[in-house]
Design a protein around this motif. Structure first.
Motif, PDB file in Angstrom:
ATOM      1  N   ALA A 150       0.847  -1.203   0.000  1.00 15.22           N
ATOM      2  CA  ALA A 150       0.000   0.000   0.000  1.00 15.22           C
ATOM      3  C   ALA A 150       0.880   1.250   0.000  1.00 15.22           C
ATOM      4  CB  ALA A 150      -0.932  -0.010   1.211  1.00 15.22           C
ATOM      5  N   ARG A 153       2.674   1.540  -3.499  1.00 21.71           N
ATOM      6  CA  ARG A 153       1.795   2.018  -4.573  1.00 21.71           C
ATOM      7  C   ARG A 153       1.552   3.513  -4.459  1.00 21.71           C
ATOM      8  NH1 ARG A 153      -1.058  -3.024  -3.900  1.00 21.71           N
ATOM      9  NH2 ARG A 153      -2.412  -2.025  -2.386  1.00 21.71           N
ATOM     10  N   GLN A 154       1.306   3.964  -3.221  1.00 21.77           N
ATOM     11  CA  GLN A 154       1.110   5.400  -2.991  1.00 21.77           C
ATOM     12  C   GLN A 154       2.364   6.173  -3.399  1.00 21.77           C
ATOM     13  OE1 GLN A 154      -1.221   7.825  -2.536  1.00 21.77           O
ATOM     14  NE2 GLN A 154      -1.748   7.312  -0.433  1.00 21.77           N
ATOM     15  N   ARG A 157       2.672   6.363  -7.239  1.00 18.80           N
ATOM     16  CA  ARG A 157       1.763   7.351  -7.839  1.00 18.80           C
ATOM     17  C   ARG A 157       2.289   8.763  -7.649  1.00 18.80           C
ATOM     18  NH1 ARG A 157      -2.314   3.581  -6.218  1.00 18.80           N
ATOM     19  NH2 ARG A 157      -2.206   4.398  -4.121  1.00 18.80           N
ATOM     20  N   LEU A 178      -0.151   6.293   6.031  1.00 14.04           N
ATOM     21  CA  LEU A 178      -0.871   5.048   6.322  1.00 14.04           C
ATOM     22  C   LEU A 178      -1.090   4.886   7.829  1.00 14.04           C
ATOM     23  CD1 LEU A 178      -2.146   2.416   5.320  1.00 14.04           C
ATOM     24  CD2 LEU A 178       0.120   1.362   5.389  1.00 14.04           C
ATOM     25  N   VAL A 181      -3.903   7.072   8.876  1.00 12.10           N
ATOM     26  CA  VAL A 181      -5.205   6.493   8.527  1.00 12.10           C
ATOM     27  C   VAL A 181      -5.621   5.462   9.577  1.00 12.10           C
ATOM     28  CG1 VAL A 181      -6.273   4.840   6.936  1.00 12.10           C
ATOM     29  CG2 VAL A 181      -5.210   6.916   6.039  1.00 12.10           C
ATOM     30  N   ASN A 188      -9.871  14.178   7.468  1.00 12.55           N
ATOM     31  CA  ASN A 188     -11.323  14.066   7.461  1.00 12.55           C
ATOM     32  C   ASN A 188     -11.885  13.530   8.774  1.00 12.55           C
ATOM     33  OD1 ASN A 188     -10.120  13.114   4.654  1.00 12.55           O
ATOM     34  ND2 ASN A 188     -11.917  14.398   4.299  1.00 12.55           N
TER      35      ASN A 188
ATOM     36  N   GLU B 137     -10.416  12.832   1.041  1.00  7.70           N
ATOM     37  CA  GLU B 137      -9.446  13.232   0.016  1.00  7.70           C
ATOM     38  C   GLU B 137      -8.943  11.970  -0.702  1.00  7.70           C
ATOM     39  OE1 GLU B 137      -5.591  13.487  -1.388  1.00  7.70           O
ATOM     40  OE2 GLU B 137      -5.734  12.928   0.734  1.00  7.70           O
ATOM     41  N   ARG B 139      -6.227  10.635  -2.016  1.00  7.13           N
ATOM     42  CA  ARG B 139      -5.046   9.882  -1.603  1.00  7.13           C
ATOM     43  C   ARG B 139      -5.299   9.133  -0.285  1.00  7.13           C
ATOM     44  NH1 ARG B 139       0.152  13.536  -1.346  1.00  7.13           N
ATOM     45  NH2 ARG B 139      -0.128  13.577  -3.606  1.00  7.13           N
ATOM     46  N   THR B 140      -5.986   9.800   0.626  1.00  2.00           N
ATOM     47  CA  THR B 140      -6.323   9.172   1.900  1.00  2.00           C
ATOM     48  C   THR B 140      -7.337   8.042   1.680  1.00  2.00           C
ATOM     49  OG1 THR B 140      -5.989  11.285   3.010  1.00  2.00           O
ATOM     50  CG2 THR B 140      -7.218   9.621   4.226  1.00  2.00           C
ATOM     51  N   ARG B 142      -7.623   6.154  -0.903  1.00  3.34           N
ATOM     52  CA  ARG B 142      -6.898   5.011  -1.475  1.00  3.34           C
ATOM     53  C   ARG B 142      -6.123   4.256  -0.408  1.00  3.34           C
ATOM     54  NH1 ARG B 142      -7.330   1.571  -4.600  1.00  3.34           N
ATOM     55  NH2 ARG B 142      -8.108   3.061  -6.105  1.00  3.34           N
ATOM     56  N   LEU B 143      -5.402   4.978   0.438  1.00  5.41           N
ATOM     57  CA  LEU B 143      -4.619   4.324   1.497  1.00  5.41           C
ATOM     58  C   LEU B 143      -5.522   3.613   2.493  1.00  5.41           C
ATOM     59  CD1 LEU B 143      -1.699   6.654   2.653  1.00  5.41           C
ATOM     60  CD2 LEU B 143      -1.517   4.358   1.710  1.00  5.41           C
ATOM     61  N   ALA B 144      -6.631   4.260   2.847  1.00  4.68           N
ATOM     62  CA  ALA B 144      -7.570   3.654   3.803  1.00  4.68           C
ATOM     63  C   ALA B 144      -8.148   2.370   3.213  1.00  4.68           C
ATOM     64  CB  ALA B 144      -8.679   4.639   4.148  1.00  4.68           C
ATOM     65  N   ASP B 146      -6.729   0.410   0.938  1.00  2.00           N
ATOM     66  CA  ASP B 146      -5.679  -0.612   0.947  1.00  2.00           C
ATOM     67  C   ASP B 146      -5.517  -1.206   2.349  1.00  2.00           C
ATOM     68  OD1 ASP B 146      -5.164  -0.365  -1.740  1.00  2.00           O
ATOM     69  OD2 ASP B 146      -3.355   0.834  -1.521  1.00  2.00           O
ATOM     70  N   ALA B 147      -5.506  -0.340   3.357  1.00  2.00           N
ATOM     71  CA  ALA B 147      -5.380  -0.816   4.734  1.00  2.00           C
ATOM     72  C   ALA B 147      -6.596  -1.660   5.111  1.00  2.00           C
ATOM     73  CB  ALA B 147      -5.248   0.371   5.689  1.00  2.00           C
TER      74      ALA B 147
END
Lengths: 198, 198
Positions: A150, A153-154, A157, A178, A181, A188, B137, B139-140, B142-144, B146-147
């Protein structure tokens, strides 16, 4: 004297990428790729088993990462081993411009997207196995690999989209993101007072 | 009165799984699957577009997860939204015994493994898009995702292998394990005094 081998392969990759972009993956033949590269079909098959493989650069990345895990210090935790491995990526990956074009072509051609998913799955299995050989318990090795990929990949990108970004710095940033998160420390999150949405 | 629809589909799934296990995916035809289920080929195609789709249960899981993300409380952080979604999984997934057999058949048949990877990728895209619609957002998000999927996969493996395991508890355990990996608080970490290896 034969041409430099890396150059032959790079020419085939470049020719394939251009043809896939111009006319689509399905309508491109191995003969066309070889011709565009100024080589014979036989040369193509010396480097790649089939048309689908040409953008996936052999097992270079996997071998590079596995070797780094094998060379990691005794007693290192699994994520640290993976991050040390991923730090080697710039030594084997192609230039940003090539990778950006490659991403677009893969996204537009389902057979290539399938191959990419399979490659990623194979890489994941190889990393987990390498961690297990370093004494990491299988379930932890699997979770660490998932977390590591993860992050990778980030990083990829962000690295592709910013000419000035440093791969190692992005790895650290993405790992921190990560972790944020997982601890719900995101922009957020409801605990973040200035993150209110309308 | 027609049979209960879910029963028809379940019979096709069961028949396909048995035939794939007995004679392999490649040697099994849609006609054979329909016959084993006591149904017509036409019934098969009412449920599935092709032979490769039969073990992947439509879009049930994806729809269930996306609906849960849409229903999550305002201001929730992305991982919390995902975990709330994943907690709904037992409402739509098949029984453990079926899933264990299914895993073995998928692992043994490359076309099914490819389809599974594609499904997982599609699910991942759908979850990320759902989080983005909730104001997270990209990017967040996507990471969330994946996690979250790393946690879900770990949960699935543990849930399948232990008849008494509770899915919700395993989700929490797996999330804690992932956090431990990221903070290097693992049994193999060099900072753990009693984890010394020979």
């Amino acid at each position: 004297m034969a041409r430099w081998e890396g150059n032959t392969r790079a020419r085939l990759e470049r020719a394939a990428l251009d043809l896939f972009a111009e006319q689509g993956y399905d309508r491109t033949t191995v003969a066309q790729i070889a011709k565009r590269a100024g080589l014979t079909e036989r040369s193509f098959y010396r480097w790649f088993p089939d048309k689908r493989e040409v953008l996936f650069g052999g097992e270079e990345l996997e071998q590079c990462f596995v070797a780094a895990i094998e060379a990691a210090p005794e007693g290192a935790d699994p994520l640290t081993m993976l991050m040390a491995a991923f730090a080697k990526a710039p030594e084997v990956i192609r230039p940003r411009e090539f990778l950006r074009e490659r991403s677009a072509v893969i996204a537009a051609n389902p057979p290539l997207l399938e191959r990419e998913l399979i490659k990623l799955s194979t890489l994941s299995e190889a990393l987990t196995a390498a961690l297990e050989r370093r004494g990491i318990e299988p379930r932890t090795a699997r979770l660490a690999t998932d977390a590591g990929l993860a992050i990778l990949r980030q990083t990829g990108r962000r690295w592709m989209s910013d000419e000035n970004a440093d791969h190692t710095q992005l790895l650290a940033d993405s790992a921190a993101d990560l972790l944020a998160v997982l601890t719900a420390n995101t922009p957020n999150a409801s605990t973040n007072g200035n993150g209110r949405r309308s």
